[in-house]
Motif scaffolding. Structure first.
Motif, mmCIF file in Angstrom:
data_model
loop_
_atom_site.group_PDB
_atom_site.id
_atom_site.type_symbol
_atom_site.label_atom_id
_atom_site.label_comp_id
_atom_site.label_asym_id
_atom_site.label_seq_id
_atom_site.Cartn_x
_atom_site.Cartn_y
_atom_site.Cartn_z
ATOM 1 N N PRO A 408 4.085 12.257 -9.182
ATOM 2 C CA PRO A 408 4.453 11.476 -7.993
ATOM 3 C C PRO A 408 3.327 10.525 -7.558
ATOM 4 O O PRO A 408 2.148 10.849 -7.668
ATOM 5 C CB PRO A 408 4.680 12.555 -6.926
ATOM 6 N N HIS A 409 3.725 9.367 -7.082
ATOM 7 C CA HIS A 409 2.805 8.407 -6.475
ATOM 8 C C HIS A 409 3.510 7.785 -5.286
ATOM 9 O O HIS A 409 4.733 7.869 -5.156
ATOM 10 C CB HIS A 409 2.443 7.281 -7.453
ATOM 11 N N ASN A 410 2.733 7.135 -4.423
ATOM 12 C CA ASN A 410 3.355 6.238 -3.462
ATOM 13 C C ASN A 410 2.600 4.913 -3.490
ATOM 14 O O ASN A 410 1.694 4.729 -4.320
ATOM 15 C CB ASN A 410 3.502 6.876 -2.078
ATOM 16 N N CYS A 467 -2.105 3.592 -4.451
ATOM 17 C CA CYS A 467 -1.409 4.860 -4.246
ATOM 18 C C CYS A 467 -2.127 5.565 -3.102
ATOM 19 O O CYS A 467 -3.353 5.630 -3.074
ATOM 20 C CB CYS A 467 -1.461 5.715 -5.509
ATOM 21 N N LEU A 469 -1.943 8.755 -2.415
ATOM 22 C CA LEU A 469 -2.377 10.113 -2.736
ATOM 23 C C LEU A 469 -3.864 9.934 -3.037
ATOM 24 O O LEU A 469 -4.242 9.248 -3.987
ATOM 25 C CB LEU A 469 -1.599 10.666 -3.922
ATOM 26 N N HIS A 472 -5.779 9.990 -6.341
ATOM 27 C CA HIS A 472 -5.394 8.903 -7.249
ATOM 28 C C HIS A 472 -6.096 7.605 -6.843
ATOM 29 O O HIS A 472 -6.623 6.868 -7.673
ATOM 30 C CB HIS A 472 -3.884 8.692 -7.231
ATOM 31 N N MET A 477 -6.551 4.068 -8.751
ATOM 32 C CA MET A 477 -5.191 3.535 -8.679
ATOM 33 C C MET A 477 -5.094 2.620 -7.453
ATOM 34 O O MET A 477 -4.410 2.917 -6.468
ATOM 35 C CB MET A 477 -4.186 4.697 -8.605
HETATM 36 CU CU CU Z 1 -0.625 8.489 -7.090
#
Ligand code: CU
Ligand code: C2O
Ligand code: CU
Length: 500
Positions: A408-410, A467, A469, A472, A477
């Motif tokens: 999962p990422h956002n 992202c 998170l 990450h 990221m």
């Molecule tokens: Cu992520």
């Protein structure tokens, strides 16, 4: 040391019996699901973060003093926990300002290392953004200033030091930044701070045997630290005394990695009235609401006299096959609501709230695509001295964002609010139909985000997209863009910003 990479490898071993031995692994997977329902005492009143006070500066601006410091905080019996806070030992005050206000901050860093405060969701000049290019050295002061010019919304602030955001936030540097305007003030929504308009900073923490915050990454986990205790405004398992029929909750997922799927213990319905960037066009009634790290939601809940009901986080379907290891299957009690024997009733849930995002029909100057995979965006890791691209002031762009790996990422964009035009070609779910600045990327789906870049041009100082998170983000990221005025070209990040 990239712990996650190692754990990912272990995670891949889950299908076979090679890593831990078959029986052990199966048992580990089964026990990885947590359930705290019925196990929380709810013996502490929900703390309400104080409102930050301001003074009127020489220029007429509102001046806020924010002191970042280390200290100790007592969360449970036994030793106190070493924490960081703003104007206190843990978390920070709620900053509140109206659209049109000129605000100035004196951010003093009393830590023994550099940190920063980023105003998540704020439209402001890049040099005031508090991102990785505006770190404040140990013992130093930073004085950002800008004019609040965006609709009412629940924003927040947190550190943003490249490579250390997860650690600094986990230690306790988090606060809310509420923007008010005449539109929300004219509505009948519950609006008495701490009484029927209740901030809720939801964060998970793990404690070690000495009651210290432990940055525990689950074996096989892919997102970073997942705690087994849920804090709201810094209290474990709190209760809130309800005195009004309707209560507005301003929910912030202030966790590093954990996703919450909020609902009530009796599955009662509640109304979503605002998302990251402000009011929805109209309330949306639901019994579940999912928030990934960095996202906010304002909801209105109705209570009946004398009742008790818990806000809970339910299992989520968004974790994928190994989501259990990242807490997606957990059921966690968050806060108990205790309604008084009689409840006052002088607010309402208006049928019409704000104005819906209107970028769907706008002329699009440029489309870009972003693929998130392996700690990178479009195959690149964040570099402090690389500006990935420039956007033109006054234009609307559509960014197509895809999560292209198994975890999962956002996706969060600084400076702007965006409209989710579509998810995999279809109309987004109602909670994605309002203004957003952070959106969960379900694996494999294509999110088309429309955003307008207005004013605050600066060819040399970038804004971030990343992202949220935090592990990450720290691992790279993240990327950088600048907003360019007429005739400007992408510049060069000033030398003093190019470190780390
Ligand atoms: Cu992520
Ligand atoms: Cu909540 Cu780049 O930030
Ligand atoms: Cu942000």
């Amino acid at each position: 040391m990239r712990r996650r990479t190692v754990l990912k490898v272990l995670g891949l071993g889950l299908g076979g019996a090679t890593v831990l031995g078959g029986g052990g692994l199966g048992a580990y997977y089964l026990t990885a699901r947590q359930d705290t329902v019925g196990k929380i005492a709810f013996d502490a009143a929900l703390p309400i973060p104080p409102l930050a006070t301001s003074e009127t500066g020489a220029s007429g601006a509102r001046v806020f003093a924010l002191d970042v410091r280390a200290g100790e905080t007592r969360f449970k019996d036994g030793p106190a926990t070493r924490t960081w806070g703003v104007n206190g030992t843990h978390l920070g005050p709620t900053i509140r300002a109206r659209r049109g206000d000129r605000v100035e901050f004196a951010v003093r860093n009393g830590l023994d290392q550099e940190t920063s405060l980023h105003w998540h969701g704020m439209h402001l000049p890049a040099a005031m953004d508090g991102g990785p290019h505006q770190t404040v050295p140990a013992g130093g002061t930073w004085e950002p200033r800008w004019t609040i010019d965006q609709p009412a919304a629940t924003l927040w602030y947190h550190p943003h030091v490249h490579g250390a955001t997860a650690d600094h936030l986990y230690r306790g540097l988090t606060g809310l930044f509420i923007v008010d305007d005449e539109v929300t003030e004219a509505l009948d929504l519950p609006s008495e701070y701490g009484v029927d308009d209740v901030p809720m900073i939801v964060q998970d923490r793990a404690f070690d045997g000495d009651n210290q915050f432990e940055q525990r990454v689950p074996l096989g986990g892919s997102l970073g630290v997942i705690g087994d205790e849920i804090l709201v405004n810094g209290a474990i398992g709190p209760y809130f005394d309800v005195t009004t029929r309707l209560v507005r909750l301003r929910l912030l997922n202030g966790s590093n990695a954990r996703l919450y799927n909020f609902g009530f213990s009796d599955d009662r319905r509640f109304s979503l009235v605002a998302t990251d960037g402000g009011l929805l066009a109209e309330p949306w009634e639901t019994d579940r609401l999912s928030l990934s790290p960095g996202e906010r939601a304002e909801v209105v809940v109705a209570f009946t006299p004398g009742e008790r009901v818990e806000l809970r986080s339910y299992p989520s379907e968004h974790g994928g096959a190994l989501g259990r290891l990242d807490g997606f299957d957990d059921r966690l009690d968050v806060c108990q609501f205790r309604a008084a024997g009689s409840l006052s009733d002088d607010s309402a849930l208006p049928a019409v709230l704000g104005t819906a995002p209107d970028l769907a029909g706008a002329a699009v100057a440029r489309e870009r695509s972003f693929v998130l995979a392996s700690d990178q965006i479009n195959g690149r890791s964040m570099a402090m001295d690389r500006i990935d691209f420039g956007v033109r002031e006054g234009t609307v762009e559509v960014w197509e964002v895809t999560n292209d790996n198994g975890f999962p990422h956002n996706f969060h964009v600084h400076d702007v609010r965006f409209q989710v035009l579509s998810v995999d070609g279809g109309t987004p779910e109602p909670p994605l139909c309002g203004w957003k600045d952070t959106v969960l990327l379900v694996q494999g789906k294509r999110y088309r985000l429309a955003m307008r870049f207005s004013d605050h041009t600066d060819p040399n100082v970038p804004y971030m997209y990343h992202c949220h998170l935090l592990q990450h983000e720290d691992e790279g990221m993240m990327g950088q863009f600048v907003v360019l005025g007429d005739g400007e070209e992408v510049g060069v990040v000033p030398k003093e910003h190019q470190h780390s």
